[in-house]
Motif scaffolding. Sequence first.
Motif, PDB file in Angstrom:
ATOM      1  N   GLY A  13       0.878  -1.270   0.068  1.00  0.00           N
ATOM      2  CA  GLY A  13      -0.044   0.053  -0.081  1.00  0.00           C
ATOM      3  C   GLY A  13       0.890   1.392   0.203  1.00  0.00           C
ATOM      4  O   GLY A  13       1.918   1.460  -0.498  1.00  0.00           O
ATOM      5  N   THR A  14       0.447   2.356   0.687  1.00  0.00           N
ATOM      6  CA  THR A  14       1.181   3.637   0.558  1.00  0.00           C
ATOM      7  C   THR A  14       2.558   3.351   1.116  1.00  0.00           C
ATOM      8  O   THR A  14       3.581   3.754   0.442  1.00  0.00           O
ATOM      9  N   VAL A  15       2.944   2.878   2.294  1.00  0.00           N
ATOM     10  CA  VAL A  15       4.019   2.803   2.809  1.00  0.00           C
ATOM     11  C   VAL A  15       4.926   1.623   2.114  1.00  0.00           C
ATOM     12  O   VAL A  15       5.928   1.590   1.817  1.00  0.00           O
ATOM     13  N   ASP A  45       0.853  -9.072  -1.579  1.00  0.00           N
ATOM     14  CA  ASP A  45      -0.220  -8.217  -1.447  1.00  0.00           C
ATOM     15  C   ASP A  45      -1.540  -8.942  -2.292  1.00  0.00           C
ATOM     16  O   ASP A  45      -1.228  -9.520  -3.269  1.00  0.00           O
ATOM     17  N   PRO A  46      -2.582  -8.847  -1.920  1.00  0.00           N
ATOM     18  CA  PRO A  46      -3.720  -9.634  -2.707  1.00  0.00           C
ATOM     19  C   PRO A  46      -3.721  -9.094  -3.941  1.00  0.00           C
ATOM     20  O   PRO A  46      -4.174  -9.715  -4.771  1.00  0.00           O
ATOM     21  N   ASP A  64      -0.514 -13.652  -0.441  1.00  0.00           N
ATOM     22  CA  ASP A  64      -0.904 -13.776   1.198  1.00  0.00           C
ATOM     23  C   ASP A  64       0.482 -13.662   1.852  1.00  0.00           C
ATOM     24  O   ASP A  64       1.354 -14.545   1.464  1.00  0.00           O
ATOM     25  N   ALA A  65       0.590 -12.787   2.701  1.00  0.00           N
ATOM     26  CA  ALA A  65       1.893 -12.799   3.314  1.00  0.00           C
ATOM     27  C   ALA A  65       2.418 -13.845   4.020  1.00  0.00           C
ATOM     28  O   ALA A  65       3.631 -14.211   4.228  1.00  0.00           O
ATOM     29  N   GLY A  82      -1.047  -3.644   8.008  1.00  0.00           N
ATOM     30  CA  GLY A  82      -1.894  -2.623   9.168  1.00  0.00           C
ATOM     31  C   GLY A  82      -3.204  -3.557   9.742  1.00  0.00           C
ATOM     32  O   GLY A  82      -3.188  -4.705   9.278  1.00  0.00           O
ATOM     33  N   ASN A 105       3.097  -0.715  12.343  1.00  0.00           N
ATOM     34  CA  ASN A 105       1.889  -0.968  12.745  1.00  0.00           C
ATOM     35  C   ASN A 105       1.502  -0.424  14.116  1.00  0.00           C
ATOM     36  O   ASN A 105       1.703  -1.443  15.145  1.00  0.00           O
ATOM     37  N   GLY A 303       2.943   9.607   6.034  1.00  0.00           N
ATOM     38  CA  GLY A 303       3.153   9.643   4.624  1.00  0.00           C
ATOM     39  C   GLY A 303       4.055   8.593   4.260  1.00  0.00           C
ATOM     40  O   GLY A 303       5.089   8.253   4.831  1.00  0.00           O
ATOM     41  N   THR A 307       7.842   7.364   6.241  1.00  0.00           N
ATOM     42  CA  THR A 307       7.504   6.094   6.802  1.00  0.00           C
ATOM     43  C   THR A 307       8.282   4.992   6.521  1.00  0.00           C
ATOM     44  O   THR A 307       9.173   4.329   7.201  1.00  0.00           O
TER      45      THR A 307
HETATM   46  N1  NAP Z   1       0.235   5.850   5.409  1.00  0.00           N
HETATM   47  C1  NAP Z   1       1.187   6.423   6.252  1.00  0.00           C
HETATM   48  O1  NAP Z   1       1.482   7.442   6.229  1.00  0.00           O
HETATM   49  C2  NAP Z   1       1.484   5.497   7.559  1.00  0.00           C
HETATM   50  C3  NAP Z   1       2.340   6.197   8.548  1.00  0.00           C
HETATM   51  C4  NAP Z   1       2.866   5.584   9.836  1.00  0.00           C
HETATM   52  C5  NAP Z   1       2.435   4.321   9.729  1.00  0.00           C
HETATM   53  N2  NAP Z   1       1.662   3.710   9.040  1.00  0.00           N
HETATM   54  C6  NAP Z   1       1.182   2.285   9.057  1.00  0.00           C
HETATM   55  O2  NAP Z   1       1.856   1.319   8.034  1.00  0.00           O
HETATM   56  C7  NAP Z   1       1.065   0.095   7.966  1.00  0.00           C
HETATM   57  C8  NAP Z   1       0.457   0.281   6.509  1.00  0.00           C
HETATM   58  O3  NAP Z   1      -0.064   1.716   6.014  1.00  0.00           O
HETATM   59  P1  NAP Z   1      -0.635   1.880   4.497  1.00  0.00           P
HETATM   60  O4  NAP Z   1      -1.075   3.355   4.788  1.00  0.00           O
HETATM   61  O5  NAP Z   1       0.611   1.503   3.718  1.00  0.00           O
HETATM   62  O6  NAP Z   1      -1.861   0.812   4.391  1.00  0.00           O
HETATM   63  P2  NAP Z   1      -2.475   0.415   3.051  1.00  0.00           P
HETATM   64  O7  NAP Z   1      -2.279   1.519   2.052  1.00  0.00           O
HETATM   65  O8  NAP Z   1      -3.857   0.119   3.615  1.00  0.00           O
HETATM   66  O9  NAP Z   1      -1.637  -0.813   2.614  1.00  0.00           O
HETATM   67  C9  NAP Z   1      -1.863  -1.936   3.090  1.00  0.00           C
HETATM   68  C10 NAP Z   1      -1.613  -3.187   2.049  1.00  0.00           C
HETATM   69  O10 NAP Z   1      -1.680  -4.421   2.684  1.00  0.00           O
HETATM   70  C11 NAP Z   1      -2.458  -5.429   1.658  1.00  0.00           C
HETATM   71  N3  NAP Z   1      -2.914  -6.539   2.360  1.00  0.00           N
HETATM   72  C12 NAP Z   1      -3.968  -6.901   3.156  1.00  0.00           C
HETATM   73  N4  NAP Z   1      -3.590  -8.009   3.643  1.00  0.00           N
HETATM   74  C13 NAP Z   1      -2.923  -8.636   3.146  1.00  0.00           C
HETATM   75  C14 NAP Z   1      -2.253  -9.979   3.195  1.00  0.00           C
HETATM   76  N5  NAP Z   1      -2.609 -10.999   3.944  1.00  0.00           N
HETATM   77  N6  NAP Z   1      -0.935 -10.181   2.725  1.00  0.00           N
HETATM   78  C15 NAP Z   1      -0.284  -9.305   2.087  1.00  0.00           C
HETATM   79  N7  NAP Z   1      -1.123  -7.971   1.909  1.00  0.00           N
HETATM   80  C16 NAP Z   1      -2.071  -7.676   2.547  1.00  0.00           C
HETATM   81  C17 NAP Z   1      -3.583  -4.438   1.427  1.00  0.00           C
HETATM   82  O11 NAP Z   1      -4.385  -4.823   0.275  1.00  0.00           O
HETATM   83  P3  NAP Z   1      -5.940  -4.690   0.045  1.00  0.00           P
HETATM   84  O12 NAP Z   1      -5.923  -3.093  -0.058  1.00  0.00           O
HETATM   85  O13 NAP Z   1      -6.101  -5.378  -1.035  1.00  0.00           O
HETATM   86  O14 NAP Z   1      -6.616  -5.171   1.468  1.00  0.00           O
HETATM   87  C18 NAP Z   1      -2.820  -3.089   0.922  1.00  0.00           C
HETATM   88  O15 NAP Z   1      -2.267  -3.179  -0.413  1.00  0.00           O
HETATM   89  C19 NAP Z   1      -0.066   0.505   8.943  1.00  0.00           C
HETATM   90  O16 NAP Z   1       0.005  -0.444   9.966  1.00  0.00           O
HETATM   91  C20 NAP Z   1      -0.155   2.048   9.265  1.00  0.00           C
HETATM   92  O17 NAP Z   1      -0.721   2.165  10.524  1.00  0.00           O
HETATM   93  C21 NAP Z   1       1.173   4.263   7.723  1.00  0.00           C
END
Ligand code: NAP
Length: 432
Positions: A13-15, A45-46, A64-65, A82, A105, A303, A307
């Motif tokens: 995802g984003t990070v 990633d799915p 799947d991870a 996450g 996380n 962001g 991150t």
């Molecule tokens: N974004 C930020 O700025 C930020 C900052 C600090 C900390 N964080 C932390 O970093 C983590 C990731 O955040 P993010 O914003 O990058 O989240 P995100 O954009 O929602 O990305 C998560 C990814 O993981 C995938 N996923 C779901 N189930 C999975 C599995 N079983 N195996 C492999 N991949 C799977 C999701 O796919 P689907 O969408 O298809 O379910 C999605 O592509 C979180 O814990 C968040 O709290 C984020």
Amino acid sequence: MVKKLKVGVAGLGTVGLQTVCQLLKNREQIIQKAGVELALTAVADPQIDSDRKAMLDNQSCYSDAADMVEQEELDLLVELIGGVDPAGKIIHQALNRGIDVVTANKELLAKQGSSFFELSRKGEGRLRFEAAVGGSIPIIRTIREALVGVELDSIYGIINGTTNYILSCMADRGLEFDKALQEARHKGFAEADPTADVEGFDSAHKMTILAELAFGINISPDAVYTEGIKGITPMILEDARQLGYSIKLLGIAKKFNHRVDVRVHPTLIPQKSALAAVTGEYNAVYLKGSQLGSSMLYGKGAGGPSTATAVISDLVSLAAQKTNSTPAVYYSWEKTRLLPTEQLVSCYYLRLSAVDRPGVLARVTEILGRHHISIETVIQRGRSADRLVPVVLTTHEAREGAMQAALEEISQLEDIGQTPKFVRIEEGFEQE
Ligand SMILES: NC(=O)c1ccc[n+]([C@@H]2O[C@H](COP(=O)([O-])OP(=O)(O)OC[C@H]3O[C@@H](n4cnc5c(N)ncnc54)[C@H](OP(=O)(O)O)[C@@H]3O)[C@@H](O)[C@H]2O)c1
């Protein structure tokens, strides 16, 4: 021979995507700095669609991870899925197999952190989570390592960029909450569902982690008093301003009467305090301790790119431990050279004292022009007692060598009294 460690990234995802991007782009730099190769061998990633595939080389892809952890012989796992489930199970699986884990996380760590810390202490795999609090701010390492000998008394954190941005818009421009939230979304500082940020839950997760690290207190984030910013209006912010305060969504963890007080709520803080100057999407953590006095860490909180930087830093630190390699402080020193001062490029402030006679300024500008220095502003001040007129100039970017040569010529001019004074201008700071 540089040792090679196999890295798998779970969640693109984003990070996750930023982490993959930085690992691939900075591969050589990481080898030079860390003395070890972080080889991205698998991702999960799915949905690994064509856009995501285009970013990859020949890494193995899993939907799947859990399968990736089972089937790949990883040395390091990065968990960026996450949430609590399945992320928690995957981290358990990896630690139990002796794989070191890096995660961002905060929700999982706040809710189940102690079980992972315990497992990481007992088992083969180690856990790092610098990215979980404060993005590019190295607060976890600061508490765990740099200040390990310091007994902290209190921690005050502005640790949610979304709410800090919203409150800054409301305070500076009198925007109502909904309008400020809309703007935060538009600028990418708020998620489609901002509940966790706005209600203070995200800050409560982070404070739970910080309180556990700093004070050894094992609590659930549900036990942390949490109040969001929805009740704050421009009128309240204006009242606070008139009283000499700013309002921030503050995470607080402090020792009090042999207990630890942990809270998250909007708080009035003195306008002149360092924390009040933390505006927009920025984060800061202010630490106090008897031997430390006070110390503040400041930077971009969230962001993808910031991150991911914290994730990579954890990977490098784990890799260095795993391979007993020492990160090279003077990396690539044989190639890196100091820039000679005359090659420095800067804008300049220049103050001259000129005889009040026609044509003097023209001669000065002719000299500057000949040295390829263009003027941005000219201000002529009133005549001084010695009949000299102070002239203040600022320039656009110019080379220091050219500036020094021009100054030498200018100071030789008959109509210039005293040696011209110049000061370099540095514009490279982010401003509100
Ligand atoms: N974004 C930020 O700025 C930020 C900052 C600090 C900390 N964080 C932390 O970093 C983590 C990731 O955040 P993010 O914003 O990058 O989240 P995100 O954009 O929602 O990305 C998560 C990814 O993981 C995938 N996923 C779901 N189930 C999975 C599995 N079983 N195996 C492999 N991949 C799977 C999701 O796919 P689907 O969408 O298809 O379910 C999605 O592509 C979180 O814990 C968040 O709290 C984020």
